[in-house]
Design an enzyme around this catalytic site. Structure first.
Site, PDB file in Angstrom:
ATOM      1  N   SER A  42     -11.521   1.208  15.507  1.00 25.98           N
ATOM      2  CA  SER A  42     -12.767   1.282  16.391  1.00 25.98           C
ATOM      3  C   SER A  42     -12.980  -0.987  15.709  1.00 25.98           C
ATOM      4  CB  SER A  42     -13.822   2.086  15.056  1.00 25.98           C
ATOM      5  OG  SER A  42     -13.166   1.715  13.458  1.00 25.98           O
ATOM      6  N   LYS A 136      -0.240  12.403   5.557  1.00 23.06           N
ATOM      7  CA  LYS A 136      -0.353  13.173   4.400  1.00 23.06           C
ATOM      8  C   LYS A 136      -2.075  12.269   3.754  1.00 23.06           C
ATOM      9  CE  LYS A 136       0.349  11.333  -0.236  1.00 23.06           C
ATOM     10  NZ  LYS A 136      -0.163   9.882   0.365  1.00 23.06           N
ATOM     11  N   HIS A 166       6.123  10.153   3.717  1.00 23.92           N
ATOM     12  CA  HIS A 166       7.555   9.085   4.235  1.00 23.92           C
ATOM     13  C   HIS A 166       8.074   9.114   3.296  1.00 23.92           C
ATOM     14  CE1 HIS A 166       5.211   6.704   1.211  1.00 23.92           C
ATOM     15  NE2 HIS A 166       6.336   6.158   1.010  1.00 23.92           N
ATOM     16  N   GLU A 204       4.374   3.665 -10.748  1.00 27.43           N
ATOM     17  CA  GLU A 204       4.106   1.937 -10.419  1.00 27.43           C
ATOM     18  C   GLU A 204       3.196   1.163 -11.139  1.00 27.43           C
ATOM     19  OE1 GLU A 204       3.269   4.072  -5.800  1.00 27.43           O
ATOM     20  OE2 GLU A 204       1.971   4.343  -6.715  1.00 27.43           O
ATOM     21  N   ASP A 223      -1.846  12.950  -4.561  1.00 27.00           N
ATOM     22  CA  ASP A 223      -1.418  11.430  -3.972  1.00 27.00           C
ATOM     23  C   ASP A 223      -0.083  11.800  -3.963  1.00 27.00           C
ATOM     24  OD1 ASP A 223      -2.097   9.189  -2.287  1.00 27.00           O
ATOM     25  OD2 ASP A 223      -1.618   8.211  -4.430  1.00 27.00           O
ATOM     26  N   HIS A 228       4.712  13.365  -2.576  1.00 25.19           N
ATOM     27  CA  HIS A 228       6.133  13.479  -2.170  1.00 25.19           C
ATOM     28  C   HIS A 228       7.296  13.516  -3.622  1.00 25.19           C
ATOM     29  CE1 HIS A 228       4.355  10.666  -0.120  1.00 25.19           C
ATOM     30  NE2 HIS A 228       3.915   9.388  -1.089  1.00 25.19           N
ATOM     31  N   LYS A 314      -0.150   4.920 -12.138  1.00 20.66           N
ATOM     32  CA  LYS A 314      -0.451   3.586 -11.629  1.00 20.66           C
ATOM     33  C   LYS A 314      -0.400   3.318 -12.403  1.00 20.66           C
ATOM     34  CE  LYS A 314      -1.556   4.974  -7.219  1.00 20.66           C
ATOM     35  NZ  LYS A 314      -0.234   4.415  -5.789  1.00 20.66           N
TER      36      LYS A 314
END
Ligand code: BG6
Length: 462
Positions: A42, A136, A166, A204, A223, A228, A314
């Site tokens: 867009s 996802k 992934h 992470e 998430d 995963h 995180k």
């Protein structure tokens, strides 16, 4: 059959920039990209600005790009500008790709658009001949995933849908299957008789990197854990498939997922890093978890009674994706106290395997010392292919092996259903810690060292 066009929805977005265009460059570099590429977005960008952005995105990831490859990749790339709510966007797309027999449509966009866009694609007749790749998360719980599936299935059969996770494109994750099923040495001990616990850590060191709006509605469980981490768990614990066909693999995955016992809420710790509430896009009183750790059990013949620990978060001390499989002690401690054998899979950076063993400590006494057998795959084989490169290739070739089947997606939501519906409140944790203290206490004796801490120990053993 090979696709002849690739249409990227979300072509000016983050995923396209960080992962998809660099992956397309790699495919072009290998001379494997014989499709015409169309972007849809867009953002009111001209063709030139679009191409410049593609080039910048690729150069940011790959400082040593080959200009000729880049030119070939961007040469006939085309951007179709239009709102996803506007039927004219889809009419323009249909016109642009009318000569192409088998387009792959990649929806690199927010999940709430999946059904809407697929419906609009169907209205202009594209879905009759297209493969549709969806990123996802597929749904946000069991019910919504089922509903999304029902909506998509009205428009497309399962064979034309490619659900991305992934992690299934990561060579290191796939290596878990090879390690287990190509080495006679390990498979006989890969069970409750010899394994005392399994720990999976996906940590992470960074935060939510400006993705507050998306992340706050999702959280760590949705998430990355639902997809995963459960994929890694499945690869580690599934039975050998009868062959390496996509359906055989999926059938085994379903079996192991359906053997996971209902998770006890008291075995789950949800955390939120300090400062999360100040992030842009995050609700002032948000209870979204940026960390989750849990213990679960697989109630089947192979794994009954073996505790399996998962954690992700995180702003943890470092970025690592590792699995530690810990073995039981020998039946008699003939050499006094010694450490248990461990297999540590490094699935992220510097992927490889470390196997810790006991050897005789030099000297007169018959006592043991830990030594490691280690392999680092990049050092051994050279660079790995990136996950998106492998997944894009597979989607273009029509190979479902590295994509998730709907029943597996639904099962993984089902496993987490109660936790998502009735969560314990989040506990805050300091950035650069390993999450709330309660997460440490989940594992008797504490989590096995991972990342640099484990590397340091390994160096001491050498
Ligand atoms: C994505 C998540 O799916 O995976 C991110 O949305 C996460 O939050 C990322 O950072 C991790 O992927 P990788 O390949 O870097 O481990």
């Amino acid at each position: 059959m090979k696709a002849d066009a690739l249409v990227l929805f979300g072509a000016t977005g983050d995923l396209a920039k960080k992962k998809l265009f660099p992956a397309l460059y790699d495919l072009e570099d290998l001379n494997e990209l014989d499709v015409q590429i169309f972007g849809v977005a867009s953002s009111r960008w001209s063709q030139e600005v679009f191409k410049e952005n593609v080039v910048t995105a690729i150069k940011a990831r790959k400082p040593d790009v080959d200009q000729a490859v880049l030119d070939k990749l961007t040469g006939d790339m085309q951007l179709i500008v239009g709102d996803y709510d506007d039927p004219a966007t889809f009419v323009a797309l249909a016109e642009a790709i009318k000569e192409f027999k088998l387009p792959v449509i990649y929806l690199a966009i927010a999940p709430e658009y999946f059904a809407k866009i697929t419906t609009a694609l169907a209205e202009v007749g594209i879905t009759k001949r297209a493969r549709v790749v969806v990123e996802k998360p597929f749904g946000r719980d069991y019910e919504s995933a089922k509903q999304l599936d029902a909506e998509l299935k009205k428009l497309l059969p399962e064979e034309q849908i490619y659900r991305i996770d992934h992690y299934l494109g990561k060579e290191a994750v796939e290596d878990l299957l090879v390690f287990r099923f190509a080495n006679t040495l390990f498979e006989p001990v890969w069970n409750r008789n010899y394994v005392s616990s399994i720990q999976i850590t996906m940590a992470e060191s960074f935060g939510i990197d400006g993705r507050g709006k998306f992340y706050d509605g999702v959280g760590a469980t949705r998430d990355v854990l639902q997809n995963h981490i459960l994929q890694v768990l499945t690869m580690l614990t599934m039975e050998p498939p009868i062959d390496m066909g996509s359906e055989s693999m999926q059938n085994e995955k379903i079996k192991v997922l359906s053997a996971i016992r209902d998770i006890n809420k008291n075995d789950v710790v949800r955390g939120q890093f300090d400062g999360y509430l100040d992030e842009e896009g995050v609700a002032a009183n948000s209870d979204t978890e940026t960390f989750v750790a849990m213990k679960l059990f697989i109630d089947n013949w192979r794994w009954a009674g073996v505790p399996i620990y998962l954690r992700t978060g995180k702003k943890l001390p470092e970025t690592v994706l590792e699995v530690v499989v810990e073995f039981k002690q020998p039946p008699r401690a003939l050499f006094g106290k010694s450490e248990s054998n461990q297999v540590r899979f490094r699935l992220g950076a510097k992927d490889g395997v470390d196997i810790s063993l006991q050897a005789k400590k030099p000297g007169t006494k018959l006592i043991t010392e830990t030594v490691d057998l280690s392999v680092e795959f990049v050092a051994e084989f050279g660079d790995r292919q990136g996950p998106y490169e492998r997944l894009l290739r597979a989607a273009m070739l029509g190979d479902h092996f590295r994509f998730t089947r709907i029943d597996a997606v639904l099962h993984s939501w089902q496993i987490l259903e109660d936790l998502l519906k009735n969560p314990h409140p989040v506990i805050s944790y300091d950035s650069s810690s390993w999450g709330p203290d309660a997460a440490q206490e989940l594992v008797p004796g504490g989590w096995a060292p991972v990342g640099t801490e484990a590397d340091k120990l390994k160096n001491l053993h050498q």
